[in-house]
Enzyme design. Structure first.
Site, PDB file in Angstrom:
ATOM      1  N   LEU A  30     -15.534   1.242  -5.830  1.00 59.22           N
ATOM      2  CA  LEU A  30     -14.218   0.621  -5.655  1.00 59.22           C
ATOM      3  C   LEU A  30     -13.750  -0.122  -6.899  1.00 59.22           C
ATOM      4  CD1 LEU A  30     -14.801  -0.728  -2.034  1.00 59.22           C
ATOM      5  CD2 LEU A  30     -13.808   1.462  -2.749  1.00 59.22           C
ATOM      6  N   HIS A  31     -12.430  -0.176  -7.044  1.00 62.92           N
ATOM      7  CA  HIS A  31     -11.797  -0.880  -8.161  1.00 62.92           C
ATOM      8  C   HIS A  31     -10.563  -1.605  -7.621  1.00 62.92           C
ATOM      9  CE1 HIS A  31      -8.991   2.429  -7.942  1.00 62.92           C
ATOM     10  NE2 HIS A  31      -9.953   3.310  -8.217  1.00 62.92           N
ATOM     11  N   HIS A  34      -8.246   0.089  -5.029  1.00 63.72           N
ATOM     12  CA  HIS A  34      -8.706   0.033  -3.635  1.00 63.72           C
ATOM     13  C   HIS A  34      -8.475  -1.376  -3.058  1.00 63.72           C
ATOM     14  CE1 HIS A  34     -11.475   3.212  -5.375  1.00 63.72           C
ATOM     15  NE2 HIS A  34     -10.969   3.865  -4.351  1.00 63.72           N
TER      16      HIS A  34
HETATM   17  P1  AMP Z   1     -10.465   7.344  -3.504  1.00 65.48           P
HETATM   18  O1  AMP Z   1     -11.624   6.415  -3.279  1.00 65.48           O
HETATM   19  O2  AMP Z   1     -10.295   7.742  -4.938  1.00 65.48           O
HETATM   20  O3  AMP Z   1     -10.443   8.494  -2.534  1.00 65.48           O
HETATM   21  O4  AMP Z   1      -9.160   6.506  -3.189  1.00 65.48           O
HETATM   22  C1  AMP Z   1      -8.999   5.858  -1.948  1.00 65.48           C
HETATM   23  C2  AMP Z   1      -7.583   5.372  -1.825  1.00 65.48           C
HETATM   24  O5  AMP Z   1      -7.294   4.466  -2.891  1.00 65.48           O
HETATM   25  C3  AMP Z   1      -6.558   6.504  -1.917  1.00 65.48           C
HETATM   26  O6  AMP Z   1      -5.526   6.277  -0.973  1.00 65.48           O
HETATM   27  C4  AMP Z   1      -6.058   6.364  -3.331  1.00 65.48           C
HETATM   28  O7  AMP Z   1      -4.728   6.848  -3.500  1.00 65.48           O
HETATM   29  C5  AMP Z   1      -6.108   4.866  -3.529  1.00 65.48           C
HETATM   30  N1  AMP Z   1      -6.159   4.570  -4.968  1.00 65.48           N
HETATM   31  C6  AMP Z   1      -7.019   5.101  -5.874  1.00 65.48           C
HETATM   32  N2  AMP Z   1      -6.730   4.661  -7.113  1.00 65.48           N
HETATM   33  C7  AMP Z   1      -5.656   3.842  -6.991  1.00 65.48           C
HETATM   34  C8  AMP Z   1      -4.863   3.084  -7.910  1.00 65.48           C
HETATM   35  N3  AMP Z   1      -5.117   3.078  -9.219  1.00 65.48           N
HETATM   36  N4  AMP Z   1      -3.833   2.373  -7.423  1.00 65.48           N
HETATM   37  C9  AMP Z   1      -3.555   2.370  -6.090  1.00 65.48           C
HETATM   38  N5  AMP Z   1      -4.265   3.060  -5.171  1.00 65.48           N
HETATM   39  C10 AMP Z   1      -5.294   3.782  -5.606  1.00 65.48           C
END
Ligand code: AMP
Length: 281
Positions: A30-31, A34
């Protein structure tokens, strides 16, 4: 914060806590992007659930499933500090038990862009998200605009299957130099990391042109491609100026446009986008 692995435990905790629930599905590592979803969910609901699941069905055999970065201890620490109530960290066979054979497929809006480059990807996404919705039964579900097509595909699924929830799409969180935060940014070497903001620069160039009256889709795609071409480490998969609802490539972008791209930089395949004009409904 409760951290559980089984469907039965999620259901028990969900039932025992009346009031509204917000859910943010993630693949972990996570960052701040998230965390922004979690904070929005926290502000709008009585309880917040997060799932951490690297979903194998949304990866093609050639993709980075085995290498996908993971750090559960760090993730849980971050989520506890963000005020999350429930985290589901299912093992793969809790989501896909032996004999599993049901998939959810959204048709038209999955065919282009990410769907063209990754033909089995969205079937995996919609299948797992439908499962998450059934297990958590959230009142609101939080997704990032970072994955613009994913948000559109899930919105279509929510409508078509009458999931009784509100979909909330949150803005893209970026580094100071414009690079959109992504778990996959760890794949970048320092040199590649220095090259990666070219995606955002190319989006900004097309946005500036659009705001100055350049509404021709082909020329907007050309502007983005030209900026990307200035960076030798950037290898575009696609560059798009599409209708924000249907994702069909636009000739006339005067009403509004979703600018998006996928670009390979070293081992990472980076995606980014910008929505101009008309707000997606
Ligand atoms: P992931 O863990 O990459 O599947 O992402 C989980 C959720 O976090 C998804 O709905 C992504 O669109 C959202 N997300 C990922 N990166 C970002 C970001 N930089 N800004 C906003 N939402 C994000």
């Amino acid at each position: 914060m409760q951290v559980v692995e089984t469907v039965a435990e999620v259901r028990r905790i969900r039932r025992a806590a009346p009031g509204s629930w917000g859910l943010a599905p993630t693949m972990g590592f996570l960052h701040a992007g998230h965390v922004s979803l979690v904070e929005r969910a926290r502000a709008e609901n009585d309880h917040v659930g997060v799932s951490i699941f690297v979903n194998p069905t949304q990866f093609a055999p050639t993709e980075d499933l085995a290498a996908y970065p993971r750090d559960l201890a760090r993730d849980l620490d971050l989520l506890a500090r963000a005020g999350v109530d429930l985290v589901w960290t299912p093992p793969v066979d809790e989501v896909y038990p032996p004999g599993y054979q049901t998939y959810v497929t959204v048709e038209e809006v999955t065919r282009m862009l990410e769907g063209a480059a990754r033909p089995t990807h969205f079937r995996g996404v919609t299948t797992v998200v439908a499962r998450l919705f059934n297990v958590f039964q959230p009142d609101r579900a939080y997704f990032g605009q970072k994955d613009a097509q994913q948000a559109i595909v899930i919105r279509q699924m929510v409508r078509d299957l009458n999931f009784p929830l509100e979909l909330v799409v949150c803005p893209i969180v970026r580094e100071a130099d414009g690079l959109a935060l992504s778990s996959r940014n760890v794949y970048l070497t320092p040199e590649q990391r220095a090259a990666a903001p070219v995606l955002h620069r190319s989006l900004c160039a097309a946005r500036d042109a659009w705001q100055a009256g350049e509404h021709d889709g082909e020329r907007l795609r050309g502007i983005m491609a030209a900026v990307l071409a200035t960076e030798p480490l950037a290898h575009p998969d696609y560059v798009s100026a599409a209708d924000p609802n249907t994702l069909v490539e636009l000739g006339d972008a005067s009403l509004g446009v979703l600018l998006s791209m996928a670009v390979r930089v070293g081992k990472a395949r980076l995606i980014d986008n910008m929505l101009l004009g008309r707000v997606v409904d």
